[in-house]
Design an enzyme around this catalytic site. Structure first.
Site, short mmCIF file in Angstrom:
data_model
loop_
_atom_site.label_atom_id
_atom_site.label_comp_id
_atom_site.label_asym_id
_atom_site.label_seq_id
_atom_site.Cartn_x
_atom_site.Cartn_y
_atom_site.Cartn_z
N SER A 14 -33.88 -80.75 69.87
CA SER A 14 -34.90 -81.70 70.34
C SER A 14 -34.63 -83.12 69.85
CB SER A 14 -36.28 -81.27 69.85
OG SER A 14 -37.23 -82.25 70.22
N LYS A 65 -44.03 -73.58 76.62
CA LYS A 65 -44.93 -74.38 77.48
C LYS A 65 -45.88 -73.55 78.32
CE LYS A 65 -41.83 -78.33 78.39
NZ LYS A 65 -41.46 -79.25 79.48
N ASP A 101 -45.08 -84.72 81.71
CA ASP A 101 -43.77 -84.81 82.37
C ASP A 101 -43.83 -85.61 83.68
OD1 ASP A 101 -42.27 -83.50 80.46
OD2 ASP A 101 -42.60 -81.52 81.34
N ALA A 127 -36.11 -75.33 92.25
CA ALA A 127 -37.50 -74.86 92.29
C ALA A 127 -37.84 -74.11 90.99
CB ALA A 127 -37.71 -73.96 93.51
N ARG A 151 -31.56 -72.49 95.94
CA ARG A 151 -30.71 -71.33 96.20
C ARG A 151 -31.57 -70.11 96.55
NH1 ARG A 151 -27.23 -69.24 91.17
NH2 ARG A 151 -29.35 -69.17 90.30
N THR A 152 -32.61 -69.88 95.75
CA THR A 152 -33.54 -68.78 96.03
C THR A 152 -34.74 -69.36 96.79
OG1 THR A 152 -32.87 -67.90 93.88
CG2 THR A 152 -34.76 -66.83 94.94
P1 ATR Z 1 -35.94 -75.20 84.72
O1 ATR Z 1 -37.19 -74.65 84.11
O2 ATR Z 1 -35.18 -76.09 83.79
O3 ATR Z 1 -36.15 -75.83 86.04
P2 ATR Z 1 -34.96 -72.70 85.82
O4 ATR Z 1 -36.34 -72.22 86.05
O5 ATR Z 1 -33.95 -71.76 85.28
O6 ATR Z 1 -34.94 -73.94 84.84
O7 ATR Z 1 -34.41 -73.34 87.18
C1 ATR Z 1 -33.15 -73.80 87.33
C2 ATR Z 1 -32.96 -74.31 88.75
O8 ATR Z 1 -31.58 -74.51 88.98
C3 ATR Z 1 -33.43 -73.33 89.82
O9 ATR Z 1 -33.82 -74.06 90.96
C4 ATR Z 1 -32.16 -72.55 90.09
O10 ATR Z 1 -32.08 -71.93 91.36
P3 ATR Z 1 -32.64 -70.43 91.55
O11 ATR Z 1 -34.12 -70.55 91.63
O12 ATR Z 1 -32.01 -69.99 92.82
O13 ATR Z 1 -32.16 -69.65 90.36
C5 ATR Z 1 -31.13 -73.65 90.03
N1 ATR Z 1 -29.80 -73.13 89.73
C6 ATR Z 1 -29.33 -72.73 88.54
N2 ATR Z 1 -28.05 -72.33 88.64
C7 ATR Z 1 -27.71 -72.46 89.95
C8 ATR Z 1 -26.52 -72.21 90.70
N3 ATR Z 1 -25.41 -71.74 90.10
N4 ATR Z 1 -26.53 -72.46 92.03
C9 ATR Z 1 -27.65 -72.93 92.63
N5 ATR Z 1 -28.81 -73.20 91.97
C10 ATR Z 1 -28.84 -72.96 90.65
#
Ligand code: ATR
Length: 272
Positions: A14, A65, A101, A127, A151-152
């Protein structure tokens, strides 16, 4: 002496102690800002004990959080919408939870690209947890079309459902097409960071010359997406200012002075 903290697990990375320490020193305040590593199984007890702990409040970071959100019934509107609490304070002996944030995101843009508030169409890449504050900030700033690409797609859809009809969900592959009429492109995903080589960063050539691009990641300052945008001559804003600005409301609540975000502070954090 007023005491505040940041808690997470682990807490070693941090930058908040340096940030708040800079302000305590600058304003000559007799106070402390301490890093407290609290293991997840002890976190709810930690919250229960807070009103009598001697702390005025503090920050909450990963992975606490969402648990803070679930545990503290008294939350501000931003926390409510985002579903996570990152700032704690006491009011009349009662624990309150807020989320700064979205404020930090908006204040950083107000500093470096105030024209962002004129935009109507935004594309949000990602997302995950971090995207919620961004979507909330965009809607508050008056964006009327917020496209969430992930991606998802299911995760993007559940955010679009949560935030209402101005939002829509899209697959990652749609980004190049979505950027044709996008005013503001925001990366909240980890794409571009180590370990995401399976997903190339999208081609940004469809973005208009006046479009704005930002990333909430600030290590490195120029992320791959910002580099692609800079190479194309687009206006970009890096994510460090979001970290600096999100700290302002908490510091003011605990220590009674609204601190300034300055170049000096930015350079101190960069050097830390
Ligand atoms: P945070 O809380 O920091 O946003 P997270 O919830 O793990 O972390 O989300 C990471 C984001 O990066 C998500 O949108 C994730 O996509 P998925 O929802 O499909 O997992 C995206 N992300 C991480 N690695 C990825 C990859 N290799 N390709 C595409 N999207 C990725």
């Amino acid at each position: 002496m007023t005491r505040a903290f940041v808690t997470g697990w682990p807490i070693t990375h941090s930058k908040s102690p340096v940030l708040h320490g800079f302000w305590l020193n600058k304003y000559g305040i007799k106070g402390t800002y301490e890093a407290l590593g609290i293991e997840p199984e002890n976190f709810v007890q930690f919250l229960d004990d807070l009103p009598k702990s001697g702390f005025a409040g503090g920050n909450v970071t990963i992975p606490h959080k969402e648990v803070a959100f679930d545990t503290i019934p008294d939350r501000d509107e931003a926390a409510e919408m985002i579903g996570a609490v990152n700032t704690l304070w006491l009011e009349g002996g009662k624990l309150k939870g807020g989320n700064t944030d979205a404020y930090g995101f908006s204040a950083n843009l107000d500093d470096y690209a105030p024209q962002w508030r004129q935009g109507k169409i935004a594309t949000v890449m990602g997302a995950g947890g971090a995207s919620r504050a961004i979507i909330y900030a965009l809607l508050n700033a008056g964006f009327t079309d917020v496209r969430i690409a992930n991606r998802t797609v299911r995760r993007a859809q559940s955010l679009a459902d949560r935030f209402g009809e101005a939002c829509s969900a899209h697959p990652w592959s749609a980004i190049e097409e979505l950027t044709q009429d996008t005013d503001f492109l925001v990366n909240t995903s980890s794409v571009g960071m180590a370990g995401t080589e399976d997903t190339p960063i999208p081609d940004l050539r469809n973005l208009a010359a006046e479009a704005l691009v930002t990333d909430i990641v600030y290590t490195p300052l120029e992320t791959p997406i910002l580099k692609a945008a800079n190479d194309q001559g687009l206006t970009t804003v890096d994510g460090l200012g979001m970290l600096l600005h999100q700290a302002v409301p908490g510091f003011e609540k605990w220590f009674g002075i609204r601190p300034e975000v300055t170049d000096d502070l930015r350079n101190t954090i960069l050097g830390a």
